[in-house]
Design a protein around this motif. Structure first.
Motif, PDB file in Angstrom:
ATOM      1  N   SER A  38       0.721  -1.302   0.166  1.00  0.00           N
ATOM      2  CA  SER A  38       0.204  -0.446   0.144  1.00  0.00           C
ATOM      3  C   SER A  38       0.721   1.580   0.334  1.00  0.00           C
ATOM      4  CB  SER A  38      -1.140   0.218   0.957  1.00  0.00           C
ATOM      5  OG  SER A  38      -0.168   0.103   2.277  1.00  0.00           O
ATOM      6  N   PHE A  83      -5.081   0.928   2.204  1.00  0.00           N
ATOM      7  CA  PHE A  83      -5.292   0.121   1.238  1.00  0.00           C
ATOM      8  C   PHE A  83      -7.065   1.678   1.211  1.00  0.00           C
ATOM      9  CE2 PHE A  83      -2.799  -2.671   1.827  1.00  0.00           C
ATOM     10  CZ  PHE A  83      -2.638  -3.115   0.667  1.00  0.00           C
ATOM     11  N   TYR A 106      -1.844  -8.713  -0.967  1.00  0.00           N
ATOM     12  CA  TYR A 106      -1.940  -7.057  -0.328  1.00  0.00           C
ATOM     13  C   TYR A 106      -0.936  -7.390   0.677  1.00  0.00           C
ATOM     14  CZ  TYR A 106      -5.827  -6.971  -4.018  1.00  0.00           C
ATOM     15  OH  TYR A 106      -6.706  -6.558  -5.153  1.00  0.00           O
TER      16      TYR A 106
END
Length: 399
Positions: free
Chosen positions: A219, A228, A241
């Motif tokens: 991120s 995010f 992620y």
């Protein structure tokens, strides 16, 4: 005979496809790892990590020695092609990891137009977020890496860039309320500051040569978990992620221990530590609260927990309460079944996050030997309270 040959070929092809597809399957169950940020790769470190029960290592090569300006890339100011000698060194390290049963995430610290701060005279290099020409060079760079490394079955992700900073110099503060992200993205969506768009472009380039290796994406704002919240879900279906967790930074960083030398009281954990200009009491409950916007974002975008990765987290080992901080945070990750990788494992240039040393500083004899050009062994103690926290977390039951 032709039918039998065709049948054999079909079975072989299906086996190969399944072997490749298993790369994303690796992440279906929680995985526990560490970071290798060494200036020199050594086989001994891979063996030691494996012996400690570590399952995966996030390996960066940006500190390794090269005949060129930038390892592997040659020159991040004008990328042309991979440096073959450097590629051979990287492949050797990947071979060591494979030998000791370790999975690897490749994580360059810099890309064309975005050299790592420590390799850039201590100054951030945000050019990649100011001109999309660097996006094209970065896409080519990653395509070349993927083409060169796709034969390594123990590479389980490409981490595209470490701690990106597209928000820098745009007027948005590093810390603050979450609403600032939506306001910011409405202004910068589609520009060279658009991090999700950058990732989509690079991923498409990688997929032309490697369709199966998962992609790990940090991120923004140095990989903050809260950064995010403005993201759309990325287009590729094999994305992890990733975030880094060093908050509250006023507590976790080295300068906290140095406060005592300047006559100030060091921040402790648990305890009150300033964050975003406010005095906040940090404990396990507050750590959970700090991470909650990321969990909410993942749920809203139908991103499962096994696609979230705490790819870096840690605390300067001499800070008061370091073991408690690591214990609370790692227990939180294990409860949530998040993948994690603590920072770091036996880093050779700095001992501040080398948890096998415990909380005490290395003595003057060690540093005297270093200054004399020697390579003294560090006095590792795997029974110290800090390392015991991580060791227990590695071995803890899943689910």
């Amino acid at each position: 005979m032709p039918f039998k040959w065709l049948h054999t070929l079909l079975l072989f092809s299906l086996f190969a496809m399944n072997a490749q597809a298993a790369k994303i399957d690796f992440w279906d169950e929680q995985k526990r790892g560490t970071n290798f940020f060494n200036s020199q790769p050594t086989e001994q470190n891979y063996k030691a990590a494996s012996d400690a029960g570590i399952e995966w290592v996030r390996v960066t090569f940006s500190k390794w020695n090269s005949q060129e300006k930038d390892f592997l890339a040659g020159n991040l100011d004008n990328y042309q092609q991979l440096v073959q000698e450097d590629l051979d060194t990287l492949k050797q390290a990947l071979g060591w990891a494979r030998k000791y049963g370790l999975k690897v995430v490749i994580a360059p610290l810099g890309l064309p137009g975005g050299r790592w701060t420590q390799n850039n005279g201590g100054k951030p290099d945000p050019r990649i977020w100011q001109d999309k020409k660097w996006w094209d060079q970065s896409a080519q760079y990653w395509q070349d890496i993927a083409r060169a490394l796709k034969g390594f079955d123990n590479i389980v992700a490409y981490n595209l860039i470490n701690e990106p900073i597209p928000e820098m110099s745009t007027g948005m503060g590093e810390h603050g309320d979450l609403a600032r992200y939506d306001i910011w993205y409405k202004k910068y969506q589609g520009t060279s500051h658009d991090l999700p768009a950058f990732y989509n472009q690079v991923i498409k380039a990688i997929r032309t040569v490697d369709t199966e290796t998962p992609i790990m994406v940090d991120s923004g704002w140095y990989a903050q978990p809260t950064a995010f919240v403005y993201w759309p879900k990325l287009e590729d279906n094999k994305v992890l992620y990733a975030f880094h967790m060093y908050e509250p930074f006023n507590y976790t960083n080295r300068s906290n221990s140095l406060r005592i030398k300047s006559g100030k009281e060091a921040y402790e954990y648990p305890g009150t530590v300033p964050y975003a200009g406010l005095p906040i009491h940090w404990d396990k409950e507050q750590l959970e609260a700090y991470l909650s916007p990321m969990f909410d974002w993942a749920r809203e975008n139908v991103i499962s927990t096994n696609r979230l990765v705490a790819s870096e987290y840690g605390v300067y080992r001499q800070n008061p309460g370091a073991a408690d901080f690591l214990e609370d945070l790692t227990e939180l990750f294990n409860t949530r079944q998040l993948h994690w990788a603590f920072y770091s494992f036996r880093e050779d240039e700095w001992d501040g996050y080398d948890y096998e040393l415990g909380s005490k500083p290395l003595n003057w004899k060690y540093w005297q030997a270093v200054e004399a050009g020697e390579s003294p062994e560090r006095p590792y103690n795997d029974r110290n309270p800090i390392w015991q926290v991580l060791s227990d977390a590695i071995e803890a039951p899943r689910g």
